[in-house]
Design a protein around this motif. Structure first.
Motif, PDB file in Angstrom:
ATOM      1  N   GLU A   1      -2.036 -15.360   2.757  1.00 22.68           N
ATOM      2  CA  GLU A   1      -1.099 -14.329   3.204  1.00 22.68           C
ATOM      3  C   GLU A   1      -1.002 -14.292   4.725  1.00 22.68           C
ATOM      4  O   GLU A   1      -1.949 -14.622   5.439  1.00 22.68           O
TER       5      GLU A   1
ATOM      6  N   LYS B   1       1.954  -2.079   8.626  1.00 25.64           N
ATOM      7  CA  LYS B   1       0.808  -2.994   8.623  1.00 25.64           C
ATOM      8  C   LYS B   1       0.839  -3.622   7.242  1.00 25.64           C
ATOM      9  O   LYS B   1       0.439  -2.991   6.268  1.00 25.64           O
ATOM     10  N   TYR B   2       1.427  -4.795   7.135  1.00 26.91           N
ATOM     11  CA  TYR B   2       1.701  -5.398   5.838  1.00 26.91           C
ATOM     12  C   TYR B   2       1.175  -6.827   5.796  1.00 26.91           C
ATOM     13  O   TYR B   2       0.708  -7.380   6.808  1.00 26.91           O
ATOM     14  N   ALA B   3       1.333  -7.462   4.626  1.00 30.30           N
ATOM     15  CA  ALA B   3       1.047  -8.895   4.485  1.00 30.30           C
ATOM     16  C   ALA B   3       2.143  -9.501   3.631  1.00 30.30           C
ATOM     17  O   ALA B   3       2.636  -8.856   2.698  1.00 30.30           O
TER      18      ALA B   3
ATOM     19  N   PRO C   1     -11.028   6.275   2.030  1.00 33.07           N
ATOM     20  CA  PRO C   1      -9.846   6.207   2.903  1.00 33.07           C
ATOM     21  C   PRO C   1      -9.590   4.742   3.297  1.00 33.07           C
ATOM     22  O   PRO C   1     -10.546   3.992   3.522  1.00 33.07           O
ATOM     23  N   GLY C   2      -8.325   4.379   3.333  1.00 31.89           N
ATOM     24  CA  GLY C   2      -7.953   3.040   3.802  1.00 31.89           C
ATOM     25  C   GLY C   2      -8.590   1.910   3.023  1.00 31.89           C
ATOM     26  O   GLY C   2      -8.948   0.885   3.600  1.00 31.89           O
ATOM     27  N   SER C   3      -8.722   2.069   1.701  1.00 31.06           N
ATOM     28  CA  SER C   3      -9.318   0.987   0.916  1.00 31.06           C
ATOM     29  C   SER C   3      -8.251   0.163   0.189  1.00 31.06           C
ATOM     30  O   SER C   3      -8.581  -0.725  -0.587  1.00 31.06           O
ATOM     31  N   GLY C   4      -6.984   0.478   0.427  1.00 30.27           N
ATOM     32  CA  GLY C   4      -5.903  -0.311  -0.167  1.00 30.27           C
ATOM     33  C   GLY C   4      -5.371   0.266  -1.475  1.00 30.27           C
ATOM     34  O   GLY C   4      -4.730  -0.439  -2.255  1.00 30.27           O
ATOM     35  N   LYS C   5      -5.579   1.563  -1.715  1.00 29.61           N
ATOM     36  CA  LYS C   5      -5.117   2.190  -2.966  1.00 29.61           C
ATOM     37  C   LYS C   5      -3.594   2.111  -3.092  1.00 29.61           C
ATOM     38  O   LYS C   5      -3.062   1.711  -4.116  1.00 29.61           O
ATOM     39  N   THR C   6      -2.919   2.524  -2.007  1.00 31.16           N
ATOM     40  CA  THR C   6      -1.450   2.550  -2.041  1.00 31.16           C
ATOM     41  C   THR C   6      -0.894   1.142  -2.197  1.00 31.16           C
ATOM     42  O   THR C   6       0.055   0.920  -2.956  1.00 31.16           O
ATOM     43  N   SER C   7      -1.502   0.182  -1.490  1.00 28.30           N
ATOM     44  CA  SER C   7      -1.006  -1.201  -1.582  1.00 28.30           C
ATOM     45  C   SER C   7      -1.183  -1.724  -2.999  1.00 28.30           C
ATOM     46  O   SER C   7      -0.310  -2.413  -3.528  1.00 28.30           O
TER      47      SER C   7
ATOM     48  N   ARG D   1       0.178  13.478   1.847  1.00 29.77           N
ATOM     49  CA  ARG D   1       0.376  13.004   3.209  1.00 29.77           C
ATOM     50  C   ARG D   1       1.527  12.000   3.281  1.00 29.77           C
ATOM     51  O   ARG D   1       2.174  11.845   4.308  1.00 29.77           O
TER      52      ARG D   1
ATOM     53  N   PRO E   1      -7.759   9.906  -0.550  1.00 22.70           N
ATOM     54  CA  PRO E   1      -9.149   9.448  -0.643  1.00 22.70           C
ATOM     55  C   PRO E   1      -9.988  10.469  -1.414  1.00 22.70           C
ATOM     56  O   PRO E   1      -9.966  11.647  -1.094  1.00 22.70           O
TER      57      PRO E   1
ATOM     58  N   SER F   1      -9.184  -5.615  -0.288  1.00 23.86           N
ATOM     59  CA  SER F   1      -8.627  -6.763   0.437  1.00 23.86           C
ATOM     60  C   SER F   1      -9.142  -6.778   1.876  1.00 23.86           C
ATOM     61  O   SER F   1      -9.253  -5.723   2.510  1.00 23.86           O
TER      62      SER F   1
ATOM     63  N   GLY G   1      -7.514  -7.635   4.181  1.00 28.70           N
ATOM     64  CA  GLY G   1      -6.362  -7.373   5.046  1.00 28.70           C
ATOM     65  C   GLY G   1      -6.146  -5.914   5.371  1.00 28.70           C
ATOM     66  O   GLY G   1      -5.382  -5.582   6.287  1.00 28.70           O
TER      67      GLY G   1
ATOM     68  N   ALA H   1      -5.731  -2.515   6.879  1.00 30.33           N
ATOM     69  CA  ALA H   1      -5.745  -2.266   8.316  1.00 30.33           C
ATOM     70  C   ALA H   1      -6.154  -0.820   8.591  1.00 30.33           C
ATOM     71  O   ALA H   1      -5.927   0.057   7.749  1.00 30.33           O
TER      72      ALA H   1
END
Ligand SMILES: Nc1ncnc2c1ncn2[C@@H]1O[C@H](COP(=O)(O)OP(=O)(O)OP(=O)(O)O)[C@@H](O)[C@H]1O
Length: 489
Positions: A29, A68-70, A150-156, A180, A272, A324, A326, A328
């Motif tokens: 990626e 902030k994508y891949a 938090p920021g572990s890639g759940k939404t992605s 949020r 989170p 991932s 990736g 961010a």
């Protein structure tokens, strides 16, 4: 020049001399971060590339800002793209202008996500087959809850799962419980949206527009929206849980009504949550009849949840997937800026779909405006109030809204008896489905959101509000809920 609401817009293309080519090898990626004050224009010129499960069109110029994508190449022959960057003149921030980017072949997490998708698709197929053979005993597709730090890639992951499901002609409901974010709605709300089309990666947040916004390239989505009113779930946890339960009821009844959605199931994205939030997790599991919990990379949470759900493990599968490499870091400033862009896009559209919002002055005297209360403001009195469940019995249908002293409602909403510039200027108000003539507190708690208006100014002497509506027309005579989500035009 574009006709408002009919797409078109900025048609500038690459200047080949400025563009940079990137070759993404198969199963690798290209990860990139674009600040809000920079625009990335790119097109895939060979092979297949996808952003979080959504395939990108070949030879079509796309543009992204504040992301902030891949771009992942899912086939062995990889893909090739070219890109250029421009300044985004609409945004002034003190971020760096440069994009950062790199190629990575460490995509084991992505492979696991694809396998998870294939597993879910197998369950969907079994559900379809069973429902054809046994129409009197209809089953539901997988109902998946994603949780993690938090920021572990759940939404992605949620986007990836619904993106791939859509490619296979499944139509899961994407539920967003993170107030949020604002998914097919504005921040401050939670929502559920049947996904029957590809996500619009170019829109802010990468989901797409809602039906309020008219004609556009992607099918507009029709979400079910519940108002919460804050970005942070702890600002009124009881209201948050109440709205989750109401959204759950609506989503499950939608599953009952629509066979293709029933076969496809649900994907739930969350804020989170940790084991300390077990009651919230437990509520979500029961409200949405979750049968698969996916934990983002957290071994401890996996073990703790398996213990807590020991009695349910025959119907509830709990699995862990890797995070991932990736993902961010996203700071508060970036989040706030993304929220502002979501609000701006709701009213004004984006470079592809320009909208014509409508500014008007309205008389505030006859409006009925509620506001979600902060838990900290009611903590001292909470012990004396009846619960929402006891609400129906207490209700007095004939009382006047403005004079109503409804104790169970006060735990969640209070009537704004004195609207003023100090509590309304530069705020977002949600328009409920509830006509002003309906003074039932229970109906207010159970109502969904039709859309939003922005209050730019409240004139205290004249009791008039300057507001921005997403479309022209008479101001709906519905109960309004003022949110804590601020926005400065
Ligand atoms: N493989 C990847 N490459 C580049 N960026 C990524 C990748 N996966 C996720 N991101 C980015 O990392 C950030 C955090 O990811 P994401 O929003 O999915 O996490 P989250 O767990 O939902 O966050 P939160 O807890 O804040 O809701 C996002 O900006 C996302 O777009």
């Amino acid at each position: 020049m574009s006709i408002p609401g009919f797409g078109g817009g900025d048609t500038s293309t690459f200047r080949p001399e400025d563009s940079i080519q990137v070759e993404i090898p198969g199963f690798s990626e290209w990860r990139f971060e674009v600040p809000h004050k920079t625009i990335l224009k790119f097109k895939i010129i060979d092979g297949i590339g996808e952003i979080f499960g959504t395939e990108l069109p070949l030879n079509v110029e796309l543009q992204l800002t504040g992301v902030k994508y891949a771009i992942y190449a899912p086939l062995s022959n990889g893909c090739k793209l070219e890109y250029t960057t421009l300044q985004n003149k609409a945004v002034i921030t003190n971020e760096d202008e440069e994009i950062s980017e790199y190629l990575s072949n460490e995509t084991q997490a992505q492979t696991t996500y694809i396998n998870l998708h294939l597993g879910l698709e197998t369950i969907r197929q079994e559900t379809r087959d069973s429902n054809i053979l046994n129409p009197k005993d209809l089953k539901q597709g997988p109902k998946v809850l994603i949780i993690g730090n938090p920021g572990s890639g759940k939404t992605s992951l949620a986007k990836t799962l619904v993106g791939y499901a859509n490619k296979m002609d499944s139509r899961p409901i994407l539920v967003n419980l993170n107030p949020r974010d604002g998914v097919f709605c504005l921040p401050g709300s939670i929502s559920a949206t049947p996904i029957s089309d590809t996500l619009d990666v170019e829109s802010t947040n990468g989901y797409g527009f809602t039906t309020t916004t008219g004609s556009m390239n992607h099918n507009p989505k029709q979400p079910i929206i519940k108002n919460y009113g804050f970005s942070d779930i702890n600002q009124n946890l009881d209201l948050y849980k109440y709205q989750i339960s109401k959204l759950g009821v609506t989503v499950l009844s939608r599953l009952e009504e629509d066979l293709s959605i029933r076969n496809s199931g649900i994907v739930i994205d969350t804020p989170p949550l940790s084991i300390k939030d077990f009651t919230i997790i437990e509520n979500i599991v029961s409200d949405f009849e979750v049968d698969i919990i996916v934990i983002m990379g957290n071994e401890r949470l996996l073990i703790d949840l398996k213990k807590k759900f020991k009695h349910k493990l025959s119907q509830l599968q709990i699995i862990k997937v890797p995070i991932s490499g990736g993902v961010a870091e996203v700071d508060e400033g970036f989040i706030r800026r993304s929220q502002e862009e979501t609000i701006k896009e709701y009213f004004n559209g984006n470079h592809k779909t320009r909208l014509s919002p409508f500014k008007t002055d309205i008389d505030a005297k006859d409006l009925i405006i509620y506001k979600a209360v902060l838990a900290s403001d009611i903590a001292s009195t909470l012990a004396f109030l009846p619960s929402a469940d006891s609400y129906a019995a207490d209700e007095d249908e004939n009382s006047e809204v403005k004079s109503k002293t409804d104790d169970s409602l006060t735990k969640y909403y209070s009537l704004l008896t004195e609207p003023s510039s100090s509590n309304l200027d530069n705020s977002i108000m949600a328009i409920t489905q509830l006509p002003q003539t309906n003074n039932s507190g229970k109906d207010l708690l159970n109502t969904s959101i039709k859309g939003y208006v922005h209050v730019s100014k409240y004139e205290d002497e004249k009791h008039k509000m300057k507001i921005l509506l997403p479309f022209a027309g008479a101001f709906p005579k519905h109960v309004l809920i003022s949110t804590n989500i601020g926005f400065n035009e």
